[in-house]
Design a protein around this motif. Sequence first.
Motif, PDB file in Angstrom:
ATOM      1  N   ARG A   6       0.841  -1.213   0.000  1.00 20.37           N
ATOM      2  CA  ARG A   6       0.000   0.000   0.000  1.00 20.37           C
ATOM      3  C   ARG A   6       0.874   1.261   0.000  1.00 20.37           C
ATOM      4  N   LEU A   7       1.825   1.310   0.929  1.00 20.18           N
ATOM      5  CA  LEU A   7       2.663   2.513   1.018  1.00 20.18           C
ATOM      6  C   LEU A   7       3.600   2.632  -0.181  1.00 20.18           C
ATOM      7  N   GLY A  24      -0.225  13.182   8.538  1.00 20.75           N
ATOM      8  CA  GLY A  24      -0.636  11.964   9.248  1.00 20.75           C
ATOM      9  C   GLY A  24       0.411  10.891   9.038  1.00 20.75           C
ATOM     10  N   ASP A  26       2.474   9.279  11.010  1.00 19.44           N
ATOM     11  CA  ASP A  26       2.549   8.168  11.986  1.00 19.44           C
ATOM     12  C   ASP A  26       4.001   7.701  12.164  1.00 19.44           C
ATOM     13  N   HIS A  27       4.341   6.534  11.650  1.00 19.47           N
ATOM     14  CA  HIS A  27       5.696   5.980  11.767  1.00 19.47           C
ATOM     15  C   HIS A  27       6.718   6.699  10.886  1.00 19.47           C
ATOM     16  N   ASP A  47       1.970  15.297  11.994  1.00 18.61           N
ATOM     17  CA  ASP A  47       0.937  14.464  12.617  1.00 18.61           C
ATOM     18  C   ASP A  47       0.237  15.292  13.697  1.00 18.61           C
ATOM     19  N   LEU A  48      -0.994  14.882  13.956  1.00 19.12           N
ATOM     20  CA  LEU A  48      -1.813  15.544  14.967  1.00 19.12           C
ATOM     21  C   LEU A  48      -1.351  15.180  16.368  1.00 19.12           C
ATOM     22  N   ARG A  49      -0.656  14.051  16.481  1.00 21.96           N
ATOM     23  CA  ARG A  49      -0.323  13.554  17.826  1.00 21.96           C
ATOM     24  C   ARG A  49       1.198  13.456  17.994  1.00 21.96           C
ATOM     25  N   PRO A  52       3.046   9.540  17.518  1.00 24.40           N
ATOM     26  CA  PRO A  52       3.441   9.160  16.162  1.00 24.40           C
ATOM     27  C   PRO A  52       4.598  10.003  15.626  1.00 24.40           C
ATOM     28  N   CYS A  74       0.840  19.187  14.052  1.00 25.11           N
ATOM     29  CA  CYS A  74      -0.268  20.086  13.656  1.00 25.11           C
ATOM     30  C   CYS A  74      -1.419  19.303  13.052  1.00 25.11           C
ATOM     31  N   ASP A  75      -2.546  19.984  12.982  1.00 25.10           N
ATOM     32  CA  ASP A  75      -3.735  19.425  12.355  1.00 25.10           C
ATOM     33  C   ASP A  75      -3.622  19.627  10.848  1.00 25.10           C
ATOM     34  N   GLY A  76      -3.621  18.550  10.103  1.00 28.33           N
ATOM     35  CA  GLY A  76      -3.559  18.647   8.637  1.00 28.33           C
ATOM     36  C   GLY A  76      -2.362  19.439   8.160  1.00 28.33           C
ATOM     37  N   ALA A  91      -2.302   9.561   3.521  1.00 29.77           N
ATOM     38  CA  ALA A  91      -2.604   8.134   3.340  1.00 29.77           C
ATOM     39  C   ALA A  91      -3.138   7.529   4.631  1.00 29.77           C
ATOM     40  N   GLY A  92      -4.003   6.546   4.455  1.00 29.20           N
ATOM     41  CA  GLY A  92      -4.477   5.770   5.606  1.00 29.20           C
ATOM     42  C   GLY A  92      -5.474   6.504   6.474  1.00 29.20           C
ATOM     43  N   MET A  93      -6.162   7.488   5.910  1.00 25.16           N
ATOM     44  CA  MET A  93      -7.158   8.251   6.691  1.00 25.16           C
ATOM     45  C   MET A  93      -8.508   8.167   6.000  1.00 25.16           C
ATOM     46  N   ILE A 101      -9.095  18.267   5.638  1.00 21.76           N
ATOM     47  CA  ILE A 101      -7.709  18.776   5.609  1.00 21.76           C
ATOM     48  C   ILE A 101      -7.499  19.664   4.373  1.00 21.76           C
TER      49      ILE A 101
HETATM   50  C1  LIG Z   1      -3.735   5.175  10.268  1.00 19.24           C
HETATM   51  S1  LIG Z   1      -2.433   6.302  10.468  1.00 19.24           S
HETATM   52  C2  LIG Z   1      -1.773   6.319   8.812  1.00 19.24           C
HETATM   53  C3  LIG Z   1      -0.287   6.450   8.836  1.00 19.24           C
HETATM   54  C4  LIG Z   1       0.389   6.539   7.472  1.00 19.24           C
HETATM   55  N1  LIG Z   1       0.018   7.754   6.764  1.00 19.24           N
HETATM   56  C5  LIG Z   1       0.075   5.325   6.650  1.00 19.24           C
HETATM   57  O1  LIG Z   1      -0.654   5.453   5.666  1.00 19.24           O
HETATM   58  O2  LIG Z   1       0.555   4.243   6.986  1.00 19.24           O
HETATM   59  C6  LIG Z   1      -3.238   7.844  10.595  1.00 19.24           C
HETATM   60  C7  LIG Z   1      -2.351   8.943  11.202  1.00 19.24           C
HETATM   61  O3  LIG Z   1      -2.952  10.186  10.906  1.00 19.24           O
HETATM   62  C8  LIG Z   1      -2.891  11.009  12.043  1.00 19.24           C
HETATM   63  N2  LIG Z   1      -3.982  11.989  11.892  1.00 19.24           N
HETATM   64  C9  LIG Z   1      -5.309  11.803  11.989  1.00 19.24           C
HETATM   65  N3  LIG Z   1      -5.983  12.932  11.742  1.00 19.24           N
HETATM   66  C10 LIG Z   1      -5.043  13.873  11.450  1.00 19.24           C
HETATM   67  C11 LIG Z   1      -5.090  15.253  11.110  1.00 19.24           C
HETATM   68  N4  LIG Z   1      -6.255  15.907  11.005  1.00 19.24           N
HETATM   69  N5  LIG Z   1      -3.926  15.902  10.884  1.00 19.24           N
HETATM   70  C12 LIG Z   1      -2.743  15.259  10.990  1.00 19.24           C
HETATM   71  N6  LIG Z   1      -2.634  13.958  11.315  1.00 19.24           N
HETATM   72  C13 LIG Z   1      -3.762  13.276  11.530  1.00 19.24           C
HETATM   73  C14 LIG Z   1      -3.032  10.066  13.218  1.00 19.24           C
HETATM   74  O4  LIG Z   1      -2.502  10.630  14.385  1.00 19.24           O
HETATM   75  C15 LIG Z   1      -2.240   8.855  12.708  1.00 19.24           C
HETATM   76  O5  LIG Z   1      -0.894   8.925  13.083  1.00 19.24           O
END
Ligand SMILES: C[S@@+](CC[C@H](N)C(=O)[O-])C[C@H]1O[C@@H](n2cnc3c(N)ncnc32)[C@H](O)[C@@H]1O
Length: 225
Positions: A6-7, A24, A26-27, A47-49, A52, A74-76, A91-93, A101
Amino acid sequence: MELTPRLKAVAYQVPQGARLADVGTDHGYLPVWLLLNWRIRRAIASDLRQGPLDNARENARFYGVTERMEFRLCDGLSDIRPEEVTTVTIAGMGGETIAAILEAAPWTIEGKTLVLQPMTSFPELRLWLQRHGYTIEHETIAREVDRLYTIWTVRGGEMSPLTPAELWAGKQSDDPLRGEYLDDIRSKVARALEGHRAAQRPDKAAIAQLEEVVAGLNAMKEELA
Ligand SMILES: C[S@@+](CC[C@H](N)C(=O)[O-])C[C@H]1O[C@@H](n2cnc3c(N)ncnc32)[C@H](O)[C@@H]1O
């Protein structure tokens, strides 16, 4: 370092030499792999958190690409400036999160390449893109374990209106996984249809709409055969 299918499919849609924002992250595997393989010049991982983002920072350090990478909590795209990037990957959202976003960062329509890999709400996201002046230039399909994923290359520009079936499954393509993907989408729509039909007060308009989608998907499947 190996990316999952996928990635990897997302990575292959990122133009060579891009300055990337991976939202977003994550890793952080996607930007780290792209930097390691000298496919891109620089990357901002956001990333929002915090957790990650710390993981992404640690992975960047492990693979020795920290100098070409930045990290933003940050958010988006709220803490990313248009002039910093040429390409954005999300990806993955869920599709609705991706639309939110982009809605908050209208500059993404101007000369940027967006690589989107939504997990849900495909028709809603395609419709949102169409209504907000984006065009899906290319869709590719990846299989990981027993699940199929779509990856879209999107830019600002007019998109010819999508039919109800295309909103669900994208435009017809010669992707080797297209037939399986159409089956997959058809069973999702069939489940939604069953749910509507079994309701105490069935929503006739929704049922008619979904029947039109199924008919369109059947026609695409036949055309492919
Ligand atoms: C399921 S993971 C996907 C990780 C990676 N992009 C992938 O496709 O493998 C989703 C990540 O998006 C982050 N996330 C969710 N909403 C977000 C937002 N509004 N802005 C930034 N990051 C966000 C979450 O904290 C999480 O780390």
